[in-house]
Design an enzyme around this catalytic site. Structure first.
Site, short mmCIF file in Angstrom:
data_model
loop_
_atom_site.label_atom_id
_atom_site.label_comp_id
_atom_site.label_asym_id
_atom_site.label_seq_id
_atom_site.Cartn_x
_atom_site.Cartn_y
_atom_site.Cartn_z
N LEU A 208 38.82 49.16 44.46
CA LEU A 208 38.53 47.74 44.33
C LEU A 208 39.57 47.09 43.43
CD1 LEU A 208 34.66 47.84 43.64
CD2 LEU A 208 35.75 47.09 45.76
N HIS A 209 40.10 45.94 43.86
CA HIS A 209 41.03 45.23 43.00
C HIS A 209 41.09 43.73 43.26
CE1 HIS A 209 43.55 45.64 46.60
NE2 HIS A 209 44.29 44.67 46.11
N ARG A 210 40.48 43.25 44.36
CA ARG A 210 40.61 41.84 44.70
C ARG A 210 39.77 40.98 43.76
NH1 ARG A 210 43.87 41.11 48.67
NH2 ARG A 210 44.21 42.83 50.14
N ARG A 243 44.38 46.46 36.97
CA ARG A 243 43.68 45.20 36.69
C ARG A 243 42.16 45.40 36.73
NH1 ARG A 243 41.99 41.44 40.20
NH2 ARG A 243 43.00 39.80 39.00
N ASP A 282 38.47 47.23 49.23
CA ASP A 282 38.81 45.86 49.58
C ASP A 282 40.31 45.76 49.87
OD1 ASP A 282 39.95 46.01 47.04
OD2 ASP A 282 38.55 44.60 46.11
#
Length: 364
Positions: A208-210, A243, A282
């Site tokens: 997940l990163h969005r 992030r 994602d």
């Protein structure tokens, strides 16, 4: 002829690796074609080191612009400034950019202002979501590109709708799959695979990163909690994007079945994907690899620039809709997940087609 190839982030190197190999194969045959590899340094990742280049069997970059982190505007400006200097010193006959990262757009602008022909690999893909920085990068890059290499017929149709000439569009397939196919017999399990007692098809891989998933603390926590409830106590391997890690450290979430790891090298990560029960992501590129490996993929997005992974492949979009997510996991555990296929020309020969087209264009 002399070509400058630009890469700015990890996925870019997976895409340019087969192109470099195809160029090297032509060089061995005595063809006059040379390349210069420019790494903008947009993403700093200790796994993107000499070992990473050894994994993909590509040479170290001729230059690293060392842009690193910053806002979208800061990165764009830094890449443009650094790349302009390199183009002045080493003016090529063609610049090749790949994918949709900030470096792709920034180097495209510099190339065209220098009146140098520009080719875009993975041109024409569209999500229709202008809140994604990548979508802006795609649109801007394709608006000034000269030669378009596409992964699908739909991507070509998108380009023609925007006014591009059909003769400049080349449907070549997917270079990411070139890299995947070439390395399938070289995959290796991460060290933690045995330590955690992981078994094939009995664990999940989560990425997940969005911003839509991880920037809001409540949304991020809610998504992780739902995943933890629906994975039926199977291990969830979560290689944490830099992030994402900052946010993960700030939320109140714990599940003993979640295992956080560093970003993995290519051979380790594809091993994890290949043997997983399903991919939870994602990302866009991972959905392509999951499709070819015939691994179910649940994507926490409402749109995708790679619709063939859903229409032909194993991917399913669920967004952040709890009901859709629940239905997806139910299908997975019932064994009723759709049977996927491989999209046209995702056959491992895309880079060879690209190089052949380039030679035909510039030798005409």
């Amino acid at each position: 002829m002399n070509i400058t190839i630009v890469a700015g982030a990890r996925p870019n190197f997976m895409k340019i690796a087969p192109v470099i190999h195809a160029i090297q194969a032509k060089q061995e045959l005595g063809v006059d074609i040379n390349f210069r590899l420019v790494h903008t340094g947009q993403h700093y990742d200790k796994n993107l080191s000499s070992a990473f280049f050894e994994e993909l069997n590509i040479p170290n970059p001729d230059i690293n612009l060392n842009v690193k982190s910053g806002t979208q505007a800061e990165q764009t400006a830094a890449v443009m400034t650094g790349f302009e200097k390199d183009l002045i010193r080493f003016r090529p006959d063609l610049v090749i950019v790949v994918g949709d990262v900030t470096s792709t757009m920034a180097c495209s602008i510099v190339t065209k202002k220098a009146c140098i022909p520009l080719a875009h690999i993975e041109a024409g893909i569209r999500s229709g979501d202008l809140t994604m920085p990548e979508e802006i990068n795609r649109i801007v890059t394709d608006s000034i590109t000269d030669i378009f290499f596409t992964t699908s017929k739909l991507a070509g149709e998108n380009l023609k709708k925007s006014g591009k000439t059909e003769s400049d569009i080349y449907f070549v397939g997917n270079v990411m799959i070139d890299t995947l196919n070439k390395n399938l017999n070289r995959l290796r399990s991460p060290e933690f695979f045995q330590t955690l007692g992981l078994k094939p098809k009995s664990y999940f891989v989560l990425t997940l990163h969005r911003p839509s998933n991880v920037d809001g603390i409540n949304q991020f926590r809610s998504l992780l909690e739902q995943i933890s409830k629906l994975t039926q106590n199977l291990p969830v391997i979560f290689p944490v994007h830099p992030r994402t890690k900052k946010l993960l450290d700030s939320i109140d979430f714990y599940n003993s079945n979640f295992h956080y790891t560093e970003p993995q090298g290519y051979l380790n990560f594809i091993y994890l994907i290949k043997h997983a029960k399903a991919i939870l992501t994602d990302s866009g590129g991972i959905t392509e690899e999951a499709t070819v490996l015939n691994v179910p993929c649940i994507t926490f997005r409402n749109t995708t620039e790679r619709p063939e992974t859903c229409e032909i492949g194993t991917n399913l979009l669920v967004g952040n809709d709890p009901l859709k997510i629940e239905h997806a996991f139910s299908s997975l555990f019932k064994g009723t997940w759709k049977k996927g296929g491989i999209p046209p020309l995702w056959d491992g020969n895309s880079a060879k087609r690209i190089v052949e087209h380039i030679l035909d264009i510039f030798q005409a």
